[in-house]
Design a protein around this motif. Structure first.
Motif, PDB file in Angstrom:
ATOM      1  N   TYR A 166       0.848  -1.178   0.000  1.00 12.26           N
ATOM      2  CA  TYR A 166       0.000   0.000   0.000  1.00 12.26           C
ATOM      3  C   TYR A 166       0.887   1.232   0.000  1.00 12.26           C
ATOM      4  CZ  TYR A 166      -4.394  -2.441   1.053  1.00 12.26           C
ATOM      5  OH  TYR A 166      -5.517  -3.227   0.980  1.00 12.26           O
ATOM      6  N   GLN A 216      -4.217   9.331   2.186  1.00 14.89           N
ATOM      7  CA  GLN A 216      -5.130   8.346   1.612  1.00 14.89           C
ATOM      8  C   GLN A 216      -4.354   7.062   1.329  1.00 14.89           C
ATOM      9  OE1 GLN A 216      -8.672   8.493   0.459  1.00 14.89           O
ATOM     10  NE2 GLN A 216      -8.136   6.321   0.532  1.00 14.89           N
ATOM     11  N   MET A 217      -4.818   5.945   1.850  1.00 13.29           N
ATOM     12  CA  MET A 217      -4.164   4.655   1.622  1.00 13.29           C
ATOM     13  C   MET A 217      -4.606   4.094   0.277  1.00 13.29           C
ATOM     14  SD  MET A 217      -2.172   3.538   4.149  1.00 13.29           S
ATOM     15  CE  MET A 217      -2.307   1.761   4.298  1.00 13.29           C
ATOM     16  N   PHE A 226       3.583   0.679   2.771  1.00 12.31           N
ATOM     17  CA  PHE A 226       3.340  -0.360   3.754  1.00 12.31           C
ATOM     18  C   PHE A 226       3.210  -1.713   3.060  1.00 12.31           C
ATOM     19  CE2 PHE A 226       2.714   2.094   7.538  1.00 12.31           C
ATOM     20  CZ  PHE A 226       2.227   3.321   7.109  1.00 12.31           C
ATOM     21  N   LEU A 234      -5.630  -7.577   7.838  1.00 16.65           N
ATOM     22  CA  LEU A 234      -4.299  -7.393   7.275  1.00 16.65           C
ATOM     23  C   LEU A 234      -3.307  -7.156   8.410  1.00 16.65           C
ATOM     24  CD1 LEU A 234      -4.891  -5.049   4.196  1.00 16.65           C
ATOM     25  CD2 LEU A 234      -4.804  -7.538   4.281  1.00 16.65           C
ATOM     26  N   PHE A 258       0.108  -5.340   8.986  1.00 15.86           N
ATOM     27  CA  PHE A 258       0.928  -4.338   8.316  1.00 15.86           C
ATOM     28  C   PHE A 258       2.335  -4.285   8.890  1.00 15.86           C
ATOM     29  CE2 PHE A 258      -1.787  -1.959   5.469  1.00 15.86           C
ATOM     30  CZ  PHE A 258      -3.070  -2.239   5.916  1.00 15.86           C
ATOM     31  N   ASN A 304     -16.654  -6.705   5.121  1.00 15.32           N
ATOM     32  CA  ASN A 304     -15.945  -6.625   6.397  1.00 15.32           C
ATOM     33  C   ASN A 304     -15.533  -5.171   6.578  1.00 15.32           C
ATOM     34  OD1 ASN A 304     -16.201  -9.365   6.526  1.00 15.32           O
ATOM     35  ND2 ASN A 304     -14.000  -9.782   6.659  1.00 15.32           N
ATOM     36  N   TYR A 347     -13.381  -2.193   9.082  1.00 14.39           N
ATOM     37  CA  TYR A 347     -12.223  -2.080   9.971  1.00 14.39           C
ATOM     38  C   TYR A 347     -12.024  -0.625  10.393  1.00 14.39           C
ATOM     39  CZ  TYR A 347     -11.315  -6.393   7.380  1.00 14.39           C
ATOM     40  OH  TYR A 347     -11.444  -7.629   6.781  1.00 14.39           O
ATOM     41  N   TYR A 370      -8.876   1.687  12.013  1.00 17.80           N
ATOM     42  CA  TYR A 370      -7.465   1.775  12.335  1.00 17.80           C
ATOM     43  C   TYR A 370      -7.170   3.150  12.945  1.00 17.80           C
ATOM     44  CZ  TYR A 370      -6.576  -2.122   9.072  1.00 17.80           C
ATOM     45  OH  TYR A 370      -6.549  -3.338   8.427  1.00 17.80           O
ATOM     46  N   LEU A 387      -0.045   1.483  11.022  1.00 15.32           N
ATOM     47  CA  LEU A 387      -1.466   1.385  11.319  1.00 15.32           C
ATOM     48  C   LEU A 387      -1.708   0.398  12.449  1.00 15.32           C
ATOM     49  CD1 LEU A 387      -1.326   2.374   8.271  1.00 15.32           C
ATOM     50  CD2 LEU A 387      -3.611   1.437   8.078  1.00 15.32           C
ATOM     51  N   TYR A 426     -12.718  -4.687  14.136  1.00 16.16           N
ATOM     52  CA  TYR A 426     -13.204  -5.126  12.848  1.00 16.16           C
ATOM     53  C   TYR A 426     -14.552  -5.799  13.038  1.00 16.16           C
ATOM     54  CZ  TYR A 426     -11.583  -9.938  13.774  1.00 16.16           C
ATOM     55  OH  TYR A 426     -11.376 -11.185  14.301  1.00 16.16           O
ATOM     56  N   GLU A 486      -9.424  -5.364  18.923  1.00 13.07           N
ATOM     57  CA  GLU A 486      -8.050  -5.842  18.828  1.00 13.07           C
ATOM     58  C   GLU A 486      -7.197  -5.425  20.008  1.00 13.07           C
ATOM     59  OE1 GLU A 486      -6.355  -7.802  16.152  1.00 13.07           O
ATOM     60  OE2 GLU A 486      -8.477  -8.331  16.347  1.00 13.07           O
ATOM     61  N   LEU A 517      -8.609   5.754  10.379  1.00 16.10           N
ATOM     62  CA  LEU A 517      -8.953   5.273   9.046  1.00 16.10           C
ATOM     63  C   LEU A 517      -9.971   4.147   9.141  1.00 16.10           C
ATOM     64  CD1 LEU A 517      -5.363   5.166   7.582  1.00 16.10           C
ATOM     65  CD2 LEU A 517      -7.235   6.391   6.512  1.00 16.10           C
ATOM     66  N   SER A 550     -13.531  -4.557   3.126  1.00 14.72           N
ATOM     67  CA  SER A 550     -13.007  -5.596   2.257  1.00 14.72           C
ATOM     68  C   SER A 550     -14.065  -6.676   2.083  1.00 14.72           C
ATOM     69  CB  SER A 550     -11.731  -6.222   2.828  1.00 14.72           C
ATOM     70  OG  SER A 550     -12.040  -7.112   3.892  1.00 14.72           O
ATOM     71  N   GLN A 565      -8.022  -4.477   1.231  1.00 11.13           N
ATOM     72  CA  GLN A 565      -8.841  -3.503   1.924  1.00 11.13           C
ATOM     73  C   GLN A 565      -8.798  -2.176   1.179  1.00 11.13           C
ATOM     74  OE1 GLN A 565      -8.019  -3.248   6.117  1.00 11.13           O
ATOM     75  NE2 GLN A 565      -8.241  -5.464   6.407  1.00 11.13           N
ATOM     76  N   PHE A 566      -9.946  -1.500   1.202  1.00  7.78           N
ATOM     77  CA  PHE A 566     -10.090  -0.192   0.573  1.00  7.78           C
ATOM     78  C   PHE A 566     -10.384   0.820   1.673  1.00  7.78           C
ATOM     79  CE2 PHE A 566      -9.925  -1.894  -3.638  1.00  7.78           C
ATOM     80  CZ  PHE A 566     -10.432  -3.174  -3.503  1.00  7.78           C
ATOM     81  N   PHE A 567      -9.605   1.871   1.669  1.00  3.21           N
ATOM     82  CA  PHE A 567      -9.619   2.798   2.782  1.00  3.21           C
ATOM     83  C   PHE A 567     -10.379   4.080   2.477  1.00  3.21           C
ATOM     84  CE2 PHE A 567      -6.620   1.026   5.861  1.00  3.21           C
ATOM     85  CZ  PHE A 567      -6.067  -0.001   5.124  1.00  3.21           C
ATOM     86  N   GLY A 568     -10.986   4.627   3.540  1.00  2.00           N
ATOM     87  CA  GLY A 568     -11.589   5.940   3.453  1.00  2.00           C
ATOM     88  C   GLY A 568     -10.543   7.030   3.554  1.00  2.00           C
TER      89      GLY A 568
END
Lengths: 117, 112
Positions: A37, A44-45, A91, A105, A107, B32, B34, B36, B44, B49, B59, B90, B94, B101-104
């Motif tokens: 990533y 923004q990731m 990452f 995930l 990291f 799913n 998440y 962070y 991160l 989750y 977690e 964040l 997913s 995973q797709f992040f905001g």
């Protein structure tokens, strides 16, 4: 437990040159996914590239490619023809598959890459 | 196509005040989800989750909680903020396999 290690906190490269970011991981799983990533200054990731462990062929996305060495548990990212827009924190991450898959995930700590003009 | 929204983008709160951060996903079902947290220049840390409505896994023990009242809505809350809660939060979604995973865009929280 899975772990991911990025041993290079910071790196720099001249524009148009090639740079390789290192990542090692530890897992007892027979199948898993690996990811790189990118997090630019906007924070923004962004997913750069994905590798499935059961595939021997190294993944490639335009100027980004990986060197996946399963036996050595190494997953390095090569950026060719570096551009100023590649300046970011990178990452490495891993994820298990199978019946215990929660999609989580793991990291690494990240590598800050600066591309210099 | 799928999109993920987070709000607010920036928040400054006094110590001891409550917190509510919201994350919503569009264009997919039963993702799913998440949460962070990321300190400046650091990695991160997965906080929570969720694999379905009302299903939350924590977690790390902390001053925060999470809820998923709807399929595509994920909320991060606190009853009383601490200085140590400051950071960049964040949200990500997913689907299982390939697990990417797709992040905001994130929320920058400063607790004073």
């Amino acid at each position: 437990a899975q772990t991911v290690t990025q041993s290079q906190p910071e790196m720099s490269v001249q524009e148009a040159e090639t740079v390789t970011l290192s990542c090692t991981y530890d897992t007892s799983e027979s199948n898993y996914y690996l990811f790189w990533y990118k997090q630019p200054p906007s924070r923004q990731m962004i997913l750069v590239i994905r590798q499935e462990a059961y595939k021997q062929q190294n993944a490639t996305e335009n100027r980004f490619s990986v060197n996946f060495q399963k036996a050595a548990k190494s997953f390095s990212l090569k950026i060719s023809d570096s551009q100023l827009g590649d300046t970011a924190m990178y990452f490495c991450a891993s994820s298990r598959v199978g019946s215990s898959n929660t999609g989580k995930l793991i990291f690494g700590q990240g590598t800050t890459l600066q591309v210099k003009p | 196509s799928q999109t993920i929204h987070q709000w607010p983008a920036t928040l400054v709160q006094p110590v001891g005040s409550p917190l509510s951060l919201e994350c919503t996903v569009e264009g997919t079902s039963n993702p799913n989800l998440y949460w962070y947290r990321q300190a400046a220049g650091r990695g991160l840390q997965l906080l929570f989750y969720s694999v379905g409505i009302g299903q939350i896994s924590s977690e790390v023990p902390q001053n925060l909680s999470a809820s998923r009242p709807q399929d595509r809505q994920f909320i991060l809350s606190s009853k009383k903020l601490l200085l140590s809660d400051s950071g960049f939060y964040l949200c990500a979604w997913s689907v299982l396999a390939p697990n990417e995973q797709f992040f905001g865009p994130g929320t920058r929280l400063t607790v004073l």
